[in-house]
Design a protein around this motif. Structure first.
Motif, PDB file in Angstrom:
ATOM      1  N   ARG A   1      15.614  12.223   4.751  1.00  0.00           N
ATOM      2  CA  ARG A   1      16.092  13.555   5.168  1.00  0.00           C
ATOM      3  C   ARG A   1      16.561  13.542   6.616  1.00  0.00           C
ATOM      4  NH1 ARG A   1      10.730  17.437   5.268  1.00  0.00           N
ATOM      5  NH2 ARG A   1       9.237  15.757   5.050  1.00  0.00           N
TER       6      ARG A   1
ATOM      7  N   ALA B   1      11.152  -2.711   5.195  1.00  0.00           N
ATOM      8  CA  ALA B   1      10.337  -3.537   6.094  1.00  0.00           C
ATOM      9  C   ALA B   1       9.162  -2.720   6.584  1.00  0.00           C
ATOM     10  CB  ALA B   1      11.178  -3.994   7.294  1.00  0.00           C
TER      11      ALA B   1
ATOM     12  N   PHE C   1       4.389   6.296  -1.975  1.00  0.00           N
ATOM     13  CA  PHE C   1       5.546   6.913  -1.315  1.00  0.00           C
ATOM     14  C   PHE C   1       6.844   6.536  -2.035  1.00  0.00           C
ATOM     15  CE2 PHE C   1       2.631   7.042   2.396  1.00  0.00           C
ATOM     16  CZ  PHE C   1       2.715   8.398   2.651  1.00  0.00           C
TER      17      PHE C   1
ATOM     18  N   ILE D   1       6.612  -1.480   9.643  1.00  0.00           N
ATOM     19  CA  ILE D   1       6.595  -1.202  11.084  1.00  0.00           C
ATOM     20  C   ILE D   1       5.957  -2.385  11.849  1.00  0.00           C
ATOM     21  CG2 ILE D   1       4.337  -0.082  11.316  1.00  0.00           C
ATOM     22  CD1 ILE D   1       5.740   2.317  12.545  1.00  0.00           C
ATOM     23  N   TYR D   2       5.079  -3.129  11.166  1.00  0.00           N
ATOM     24  CA  TYR D   2       4.398  -4.261  11.827  1.00  0.00           C
ATOM     25  C   TYR D   2       5.237  -5.536  11.834  1.00  0.00           C
ATOM     26  CZ  TYR D   2       0.436  -1.188  11.209  1.00  0.00           C
ATOM     27  OH  TYR D   2      -0.392  -0.102  11.247  1.00  0.00           O
TER      28      TYR D   2
ATOM     29  N   VAL E   1       4.777   9.363   9.819  1.00  0.00           N
ATOM     30  CA  VAL E   1       4.458   8.023   9.329  1.00  0.00           C
ATOM     31  C   VAL E   1       3.146   7.478   9.905  1.00  0.00           C
ATOM     32  CG1 VAL E   1       5.280   5.617   9.262  1.00  0.00           C
ATOM     33  CG2 VAL E   1       6.931   7.510   9.131  1.00  0.00           C
TER      34      VAL E   1
ATOM     35  N   ARG F   1       8.835   9.765  12.242  1.00  0.00           N
ATOM     36  CA  ARG F   1       8.319  11.090  11.853  1.00  0.00           C
ATOM     37  C   ARG F   1       7.459  11.037  10.596  1.00  0.00           C
ATOM     38  NH1 ARG F   1       8.329  14.495   8.065  1.00  0.00           N
ATOM     39  NH2 ARG F   1       7.173  16.305   8.758  1.00  0.00           N
TER      40      ARG F   1
ATOM     41  N   TYR G   1       0.810  -1.233   0.000  1.00  0.00           N
ATOM     42  CA  TYR G   1       0.000   0.000   0.000  1.00  0.00           C
ATOM     43  C   TYR G   1       0.836   1.272   0.000  1.00  0.00           C
ATOM     44  CZ  TYR G   1       0.836   0.794   5.027  1.00  0.00           C
ATOM     45  OH  TYR G   1       1.422   1.041   6.238  1.00  0.00           O
ATOM     46  N   SER G   2       2.143   1.177   0.241  1.00  0.00           N
ATOM     47  CA  SER G   2       2.955   2.399   0.322  1.00  0.00           C
ATOM     48  C   SER G   2       3.643   2.747  -0.994  1.00  0.00           C
ATOM     49  CB  SER G   2       3.998   2.247   1.438  1.00  0.00           C
ATOM     50  OG  SER G   2       4.930   1.259   1.085  1.00  0.00           O
TER      51      SER G   2
ATOM     52  N   GLY H   1      10.077   4.299   8.966  1.00  0.00           N
ATOM     53  CA  GLY H   1       9.412   5.127   7.959  1.00  0.00           C
ATOM     54  C   GLY H   1      10.303   6.285   7.548  1.00  0.00           C
ATOM     55  N   ALA H   2      11.515   5.987   7.114  1.00  0.00           N
ATOM     56  CA  ALA H   2      12.524   7.025   6.873  1.00  0.00           C
ATOM     57  C   ALA H   2      12.316   7.768   5.559  1.00  0.00           C
ATOM     58  CB  ALA H   2      13.916   6.399   6.893  1.00  0.00           C
ATOM     59  N   GLY H   3      11.450   7.269   4.677  1.00  0.00           N
ATOM     60  CA  GLY H   3      11.203   7.956   3.406  1.00  0.00           C
ATOM     61  C   GLY H   3      12.489   8.095   2.604  1.00  0.00           C
TER      62      GLY H   3
ATOM     63  N   LEU I   1      14.415   2.120   8.282  1.00  0.00           N
ATOM     64  CA  LEU I   1      13.614   1.254   7.421  1.00  0.00           C
ATOM     65  C   LEU I   1      12.464   2.045   6.839  1.00  0.00           C
ATOM     66  CD1 LEU I   1      10.706   0.393   8.949  1.00  0.00           C
ATOM     67  CD2 LEU I   1      12.295  -0.907  10.356  1.00  0.00           C
ATOM     68  N   ASP I   2      11.938   1.532   5.760  1.00  0.00           N
ATOM     69  CA  ASP I   2      10.716   2.077   5.177  1.00  0.00           C
ATOM     70  C   ASP I   2       9.998   0.926   4.486  1.00  0.00           C
ATOM     71  OD1 ASP I   2       9.633   5.121   4.546  1.00  0.00           O
ATOM     72  OD2 ASP I   2       8.950   3.656   3.061  1.00  0.00           O
ATOM     73  N   TYR I   3       8.672   1.043   4.425  1.00  0.00           N
ATOM     74  CA  TYR I   3       7.868  -0.017   3.796  1.00  0.00           C
ATOM     75  C   TYR I   3       7.965   0.048   2.272  1.00  0.00           C
ATOM     76  CZ  TYR I   3       3.730  -3.132   3.730  1.00  0.00           C
ATOM     77  OH  TYR I   3       2.856  -4.174   3.574  1.00  0.00           O
ATOM     78  N   SER I   4       8.342   1.216   1.740  1.00  0.00           N
ATOM     79  CA  SER I   4       8.304   1.421   0.288  1.00  0.00           C
ATOM     80  C   SER I   4       9.704   1.379  -0.313  1.00  0.00           C
ATOM     81  CB  SER I   4       7.668   2.771  -0.030  1.00  0.00           C
ATOM     82  OG  SER I   4       8.595   3.804   0.264  1.00  0.00           O
TER      83      SER I   4
END
Ligand SMILES: C[S@@+](CC[C@H](N)C(=O)[O-])C[C@H]1O[C@@H](n2cnc3c(N)ncnc32)[C@H](O)[C@@H]1O
Length: 292
Positions: free
Chosen positions: A77, A119, A32, A121-122, A139, A137, A28-29, A72-74, A93-96
């Protein structure tokens, strides 16, 4: 990457382009991933440094040698600030697929302290109780279950470890009387290129209308413009070209995500308490705590 590993990553990753992945690449991400790979350097701005220190309240001294999780570091930044301005070991980490942008921009700064993976967050691939500091931040409102996300973050902190989060805040009944929440049901399912093109074609008149209203008694009407809150969120020193690029990125970021669940600060503080953390600080849209 990752010469000095202090927290062990789970061993079941697929490595793609040098980054361990623990997710279905199609999730779903993906909006992003699209935005952060297209605008990968747009927000690598000194404003991010203020943002990091303001959100966390941490000091450079207390971050020396600690293990810091950034969920969720995107495009990275804040990863960049952590790598450049502190001596923490960063586990980002980030899901996307935004992790690729993060690696491109930040992979060479301090590779021995930078551990990056894709990865959720879950399902973060570290043992519970691993981190001295946990940061998240921008997220939580974009995850399907806000409280479960808070629980997941707190579980990864050591006992006595600190957690700092920010989120979109519900200020009152009027929060959702806003062009964003009225239009999102239609925009969030649009193909990324189509939505970005639509915003791009309309951006100049919307920015003019915003600027005409912003300094006047009618400024509250800007909430009905389908445009990011420029006056309330942008650093003041952007050039006109940077301002336009930020507006394009942040307006896409308003309309594209699958989930957008703002919360009151009091509700998030209660989630911390229920998840086993003592709340140490709150400000509008920010909660910090210490895991018991
Ligand atoms: C608005 S961006 C914020 C990025 C970055 N923290 C920043 O401040 O620039 C939200 C990020 O959360 C990520 N995200 C959404 N759901 C997630 C999940 N379940 N696990 C990890 N990251 C997630 C998205 O992929 C996206 O990169």
């Amino acid at each position: 990457m990752g010469a000095r590993v202090t927290v062990e990553l789970r061993g079941d990753a697929r490595i793609v382009n040098g980054i361990p992945r623990y997710v279905d690449l199609d999730n779903y991400s993906e909006s992003f991933g699209f935005q952060w790979n297209m605008f990968d350097r747009t927000q690598l701005h000194r404003h991010s440094s203020e943002m990091f220190w303001h959100l966390t309240g941490w000091t450079k001294e207390e971050l020396v040698g600690v293990d810091l999780l950034e969920a969720g570091a995107g495009a990275g930044r804040l990863s960049r600030v952590i790598l450049e301005e502190t001596e923490a070991n960063l586990y980002a980490l980030d899901y996307s697929s935004a992790v690729e942008a993060n690696l491109r921009s930040n992979g060479a700064i301090a590779p021995e302290r930078f551990h990056l993976c894709q990865a959720s967050i879950y399902d973060m691939p570290y043992p519970d109780g691993s981190f001295d500091k946990v940061l998240c931040r921008g997220v939580l409102q974009h995850t399907p279950n806000f409280e479960e996300s808070v629980r997941a973050l707190i579980a990864k902190a050591k006992h006595g470890g600190e957690i700092a989060v920010d989120f979109y805040e519900v200020r009152g009944w009027w929060t959702k009387i806003n062009a964003k929440y009225m239009l999102r049901p239609f925009t969030k399912g649009m193909p990324n290129e189509k939505l970005l093109g639509l915003i791009d074609r309309n951006l100049d008149w919307m920015m003019k209308a915003h600027d005409a209203l912003a300094g006047t008694p009618l400024r509250h009407l800007t909430r009905f413009l389908p445009l990011v809150d420029i006056a309330g969120t942008f650093p003041p020193d952007l050039t006109p070209a940077q301002r336009r690029e930020w507006a394009l990125l942040d307006t896409f970021d308003m309309f594209s995500p699958e989930y957008d669940n703002p919360q009151t600060t009091a509700a998030v503080a209660q989630m911390f308490t229920r998840a086993g953390a003592d709340v140490t600080f709150t400000a509008p849209g920010i909660v910090r705590g210490v895991r018991r």
